[in-house]
Design an enzyme around this catalytic site. Structure first.
Site, PDB file in Angstrom:
ATOM      1  N   LYS A  12       0.857  -1.181   0.000  1.00  0.00           N
ATOM      2  CA  LYS A  12       0.000   0.000   0.000  1.00  0.00           C
ATOM      3  C   LYS A  12       0.889   1.226   0.000  1.00  0.00           C
ATOM      4  O   LYS A  12       1.777   1.366   0.849  1.00  0.00           O
ATOM      5  CB  LYS A  12      -0.911   0.031   1.225  1.00  0.00           C
ATOM      6  CG  LYS A  12      -1.824   1.270   1.247  1.00  0.00           C
ATOM      7  CD  LYS A  12      -2.727   1.298   2.478  1.00  0.00           C
ATOM      8  CE  LYS A  12      -1.979   1.693   3.726  1.00  0.00           C
ATOM      9  NZ  LYS A  12      -2.893   1.929   4.869  1.00  0.00           N
ATOM     10  N   ARG A  37     -10.354  -0.810   7.421  1.00  0.00           N
ATOM     11  CA  ARG A  37      -9.591  -1.847   8.132  1.00  0.00           C
ATOM     12  C   ARG A  37      -8.966  -1.316   9.420  1.00  0.00           C
ATOM     13  O   ARG A  37      -8.849  -2.043  10.407  1.00  0.00           O
ATOM     14  CB  ARG A  37      -8.561  -2.483   7.203  1.00  0.00           C
ATOM     15  CG  ARG A  37      -7.409  -1.612   6.716  1.00  0.00           C
ATOM     16  CD  ARG A  37      -6.292  -1.485   7.702  1.00  0.00           C
ATOM     17  NE  ARG A  37      -5.087  -0.915   7.141  1.00  0.00           N
ATOM     18  CZ  ARG A  37      -4.172  -0.297   7.867  1.00  0.00           C
ATOM     19  NH1 ARG A  37      -4.330  -0.116   9.170  1.00  0.00           N
ATOM     20  NH2 ARG A  37      -3.086   0.179   7.276  1.00  0.00           N
TER      21      ARG A  37
END
Length: 337
Positions: A70, A113
């Protein structure tokens, strides 16, 4: 050449539910505890200290045969330009071939998340009769934290929101019922929402406190904290950040999401460097607790803390879940690379 799925923020919003993300995050914590994952070193770079930075996190989910990264940027001046301050992408790869599987927007998944992690910390460590939730921080990600906690814990009756500027908390609370209903399909008729005027009084009256601030000095003092309180510390995710009084950690049951990363950049970083606590204070990682490898709260008098800095494993697994559903429902864009 490879055909990959690409999902924008709006695509991800259509696909992912908070309940689903909580399940994915919990499964990753379990896999980590079982030695089925690798967390790779983080790359962090500041273009302009306090104003613009880059964060690259990556890892390997052996049980799912996935790896990825990411890449997220935060540019504070983007507000004046009318574009988001947090921008990024998640890339997911097949660990058996090395082939790319897809890319997704990172901002929305990060919010989902991260808040699922904070909610799971509360689910497994807060007292079972917890009713009063305090969110310290009224930024863009706070709504995710509230949604996740209400999804994971059914006993919550009151939610308070504190912000550095009282007006921010009031405007945040004003639209929260509609936002939770429309964005997360959460019924809030039985829940009271309040903006905090007095942080000390709210801390004293809270069973669960979730901190989501960028603070570099404690905003919560030890003398305010009552027996039985649970903290999920989410905001401290880079070196030098600290949200709660270090002395609170000395008399608490302390759990982390990733031991090494929390020691380097989490809520425990500064207390460890100052010698206020030691590594032995850490009882275990959340996955160890979920699997019953270590013990958590045993009574309503104990103070518990979950220090979560965030792991790319969570992003990769959540992005993969979104990509799979997108394929099923033919959502998103496919591109050859």
């Amino acid at each position: 050449m490879f055909k990959i799925q690409i999902l924008c923020k709006e695509d991800v919003q259509k696909i992912l539910s908070m309940h689903q993300v909580i399940e994915v995050v919990e499964s990753v914590y379990k896999a980590k505890s079982e030695g089925l994952t690798d967390v790779w070193p983080t790359v962090f770079y500041e273009f302009a200290p306090g104003r613009a930075d880059l964060d690259i996190k990556s890892g390997y989910l052996k049980n799912k045969q996935l790896f990825g990264h990411k890449t997220v940027t935060w540019f504070g001046d983007n507000t004046e330009k009318g574009i988001p301050t947090l921008i990024g992408m998640i890339a997911v790869f097949d660990a058996q071939t090395g082939a790319p599987l897809g890319m997704t927007d990172a901002a929305y998944i990060t919010g989902m998340r991260t808040r699922a992690a904070g909610a799971l910390g509360a689910k497994y460590l807060a007292r079972k009769d917890a009713e009063n939730l305090l969110i310290v921080g009224a930024g863009n990600q706070s709504i995710f934290q509230i949604a996740a906690t209400l999804t994971a814990i059914s006993t919550i009756k009151k939610v308070r929101v504190a912000a550095q500027q009282a007006g921010n908390a009031k405007s945040f609370v004003a639209g929260i019922h509609d936002q939770l209903q429309q964005q997360f399909a959460i019924n809030t008729e039985h829940i009271l929402f309040e903006a905090v005027d007095n942080l000390e009084a709210s801390v004293r009256d809270s069973h669960i406190i979730i901190t989501v601030t960028p603070s570099r000095k404690p905003v919560i003092k030890k003398e305010w904290v009552q027996k039985g309180t649970h903290f999920s510390c989410i905001g401290a995710d880079m070196e030098g950040k600290q949200e709660i009084d270090a002395e609170i950690l000395t008399s608490s049951l302390l759990f982390v999401d990733d031991t090494k990363h929390c020691q380097e950049v989490g809520e425990i970083e500064i207390p460890l460097k100052q010698g206020i606590i030691h590594e032995t204070h850490i009882i275990g990682e959340l996955g160890d607790l979920i699997l019953g490898k270590v013990n958590g709260r045993i009574n309503n008098e104990q103070i518990t803390i979950f220090d979560a800095t965030g792991m790319a494993l969570l992003d990769i697994a959540t992005a993969n879940a979104a990509l799979k559903q997108a394929e099923q429902y033919e959502i998103g864009t496919k591109s050859m690379i």
